[in-house]
Design an enzyme around this catalytic site. Structure first.
Site, short mmCIF file in Angstrom:
data_model
loop_
_atom_site.label_atom_id
_atom_site.label_comp_id
_atom_site.label_asym_id
_atom_site.label_seq_id
_atom_site.Cartn_x
_atom_site.Cartn_y
_atom_site.Cartn_z
N CYS A 48 -44.75 -52.95 -15.65
CA CYS A 48 -46.02 -52.92 -14.92
C CYS A 48 -46.51 -54.36 -14.79
O CYS A 48 -46.21 -55.21 -15.63
CB CYS A 48 -47.02 -52.07 -15.70
N HIS A 49 -47.29 -54.62 -13.76
CA HIS A 49 -47.79 -55.99 -13.54
C HIS A 49 -48.60 -56.51 -14.72
O HIS A 49 -48.65 -57.71 -14.98
CB HIS A 49 -48.62 -56.05 -12.25
N THR A 50 -49.24 -55.60 -15.47
CA THR A 50 -50.03 -56.02 -16.62
C THR A 50 -49.15 -56.71 -17.67
O THR A 50 -49.56 -57.69 -18.30
CB THR A 50 -50.75 -54.81 -17.25
N HIS A 70 -45.63 -50.94 -21.79
CA HIS A 70 -46.61 -49.86 -22.04
C HIS A 70 -46.43 -48.66 -21.12
O HIS A 70 -47.16 -47.68 -21.25
CB HIS A 70 -48.04 -50.40 -21.93
N GLU A 71 -45.48 -48.70 -20.20
CA GLU A 71 -45.16 -47.51 -19.39
C GLU A 71 -43.81 -47.00 -19.87
O GLU A 71 -42.80 -47.68 -19.68
CB GLU A 71 -45.07 -47.87 -17.91
N CYS A 100 -59.16 -40.12 -29.17
CA CYS A 100 -59.25 -39.75 -30.59
C CYS A 100 -59.76 -38.32 -30.77
O CYS A 100 -59.58 -37.72 -31.82
CB CYS A 100 -60.14 -40.74 -31.34
N CYS A 103 -64.89 -39.18 -30.90
CA CYS A 103 -66.04 -40.02 -30.51
C CYS A 103 -66.83 -39.38 -29.38
O CYS A 103 -66.42 -38.39 -28.77
CB CYS A 103 -65.55 -41.41 -30.10
N CYS A 106 -64.90 -39.14 -26.09
CA CYS A 106 -63.90 -38.08 -26.05
C CYS A 106 -64.53 -36.69 -25.96
O CYS A 106 -63.96 -35.78 -25.36
CB CYS A 106 -62.99 -38.18 -27.28
N CYS A 114 -62.38 -43.76 -24.73
CA CYS A 114 -62.42 -43.54 -26.18
C CYS A 114 -62.93 -44.78 -26.92
O CYS A 114 -62.43 -45.88 -26.73
CB CYS A 114 -61.03 -43.17 -26.67
N ARG A 118 -59.76 -47.40 -27.05
CA ARG A 118 -59.81 -48.04 -25.73
C ARG A 118 -58.94 -49.29 -25.73
O ARG A 118 -58.78 -49.94 -26.76
CB ARG A 118 -61.25 -48.41 -25.39
N CYS A 178 -49.32 -45.46 -16.81
CA CYS A 178 -50.34 -46.47 -16.49
C CYS A 178 -50.72 -46.46 -15.02
O CYS A 178 -51.56 -45.70 -14.59
CB CYS A 178 -49.86 -47.86 -16.93
N ARG A 373 -41.80 -50.24 -9.01
CA ARG A 373 -41.53 -49.94 -10.41
C ARG A 373 -40.02 -50.05 -10.65
O ARG A 373 -39.22 -49.49 -9.91
CB ARG A 373 -42.02 -48.53 -10.79
#
Length: 380
Positions: A48-50, A70-71, A100, A103, A106, A114, A118, A178, A373
């Site tokens: 991902c670009h992130t 993260h993907e 979670c 909270c 959530c 969250c 987060r 993501c 992707r």
């Protein structure tokens, strides 16, 4: 996998030792999961670009050495104390944000932000004890957004894992972790275009195309793509985009162009660039009385949104969204089912596939703008 539970696993991971330098495939030790943690075997991960943004150290505080990613899609190898929702063998999607379930966010039906889990791009350790689960010869290697999927095994908080249909192909649904879910949910969950409505999509990268896919699924009659790169239009047609506007080709503001095209403005707009001018245009191009604009892109930290108050008083609505307003554990399984039911098409987002040993090629493709992707196969 039962034989490895409670033990350190040595495996391969792509480690970023410094900003902008090629990742290095290293042998890393992955510690067992602690309380409320799960250790996964990652089968497929996507770029991902992130990941690229923080690898280039354009993000917040640079933190190296680090394992990005993260993907992804994976299978539970073992669980830590207190984990009851997941067991070894379950198929899961890791997510950079969490749920979670305790909270106020959530417990609210209106929020997915969250308080505990987060996204935190600065934190490179686990919440439980403030330590990393990755190491090389005893030296800690930092985590990234709680996922670090560029590793054959990783440890993740249980609240950041969505249990999914084991029949879903992980090499396809991993992209839902993501960007694709973010764009899709921005349209379906936040903009909510009525059937037959007009929608403008600002930015036709992966997230914008996912937003267009959402408009297609919702039954929009016209989907207007807005991008500074005219070469993107042909591919955008696959995602339901019916018309294209390049702001550089007009002497007037693009919001005026769109208003003229649509007899006063579109019913909905979704902004996916993070450019502040595009955000303002996206808001000002929606129809007065009922138009809704949704902001998805993350702007520069000094950016300021300016528009005349009459644009609000004339009953235009401006909304923001985080991860498409999906609660990861609660909602992602149903997004996977949209794919399984052939309502959502994921194959067209996947432009490339490389083995883990060639992970740097995935970075090259994204930096050249050649991939939406790229799937990275952890085995073979």
């Amino acid at each position: 996998m039962a034989g490895t539970a409670g033990k350190v696993i040595r495996c391969k991971a792509a480690v970023a030792w410094e900003a902008g330098k090629p990742l290095v495939i290293e042998e890393v030790d992955v510690a067992p999961p602690q309380a409320n943690e799960v250790r996964l075997k990652i089968l497929f991960t996507s770029l991902c670009h992130t990941d690229v943004y923080f690898w280039e150290a354009k993000g917040q505080n640079p933190l190296f050495p680090r394992i990005y990613g993260h993907e992804a899609g994976g299978i539970v190898e073992s669980v830590g104390e207190g984990v009851t929702d997941l067991k070894p063998g379950d198929h899961v999607l890791p997510v950079f944000t969490g749920e979670c379930k305790e909270c106020s966010h959530c417990k609210s039906e209106e929020s997915n932000m969250c308080s505990l889990l987060r996204i935190n791009t600065d934190r490179g350790v686990m919440l439980h004890d403030g330590k990393s689960r990755f190491s090389i010869k005893g030296k800690p290697i930092y985590h990234f957004v709680g996922t670090s999927t560029f590793s054959e095994y990783t440890v993740i908080h249980v609240g950041c894992l969505a249990k999914i249909n084991p029949l879903a192909p992980l090499d396809k649904v991993c992209v839902l972790s993501c960007g694709i879910s973010t764009g899709l949910g921005a349209t379906l969950n936040v903009a909510k275009p009525p059937k037959g409505s007009t929608v403008a999509i600002f930015g036709l990268g992966a997230v914008g195309l996912a937003a267009a896919e959402g408009a297609r699924i919702a039954g929009a009659s016209r989907i207007i793509g807005v991008d500074l790169n005219s070469n993107r239009f042909e591919d955008a047609k696959k995602f339901g985009v019916t018309e294209f506007v390049n702001p550089k080709h007009h002497r007037k503001p693009v919001q005026e162009v769109i208003a003229e095209m649509t007899d006063g403005g579109v019913d909905r707009s979704v902004e996916c660039t993070g450019n502040i001018d595009a955000m303002i245009s996206a808001f000002e191009c929606v129809h007065d009385g009922w138009g809704i604009a949704v902001l998805v892109g993350v702007p520069h930290k000094e950016a300021v949104f300016k528009t005349h108050p009459m644009n609000v008083l004339n009953e235009r609505t401006l909304k923001g969204t985080f991860f498409g307003n999906y609660k990861p554990r609660t909602d992602l399984p149903s997004v996977v089912e949209k794919y399984m039911n052939k309502e959502l098409e994921l194959e067209k987002f996947i432009t490339h596939s490389v083995p883990f040993s060639q992970i740097n090629k995935a970075f090259e493709l994204m930096l050249k703008g050649e991939s939406l992707r790229c799937i990275i196969r952890m085995e073979g």
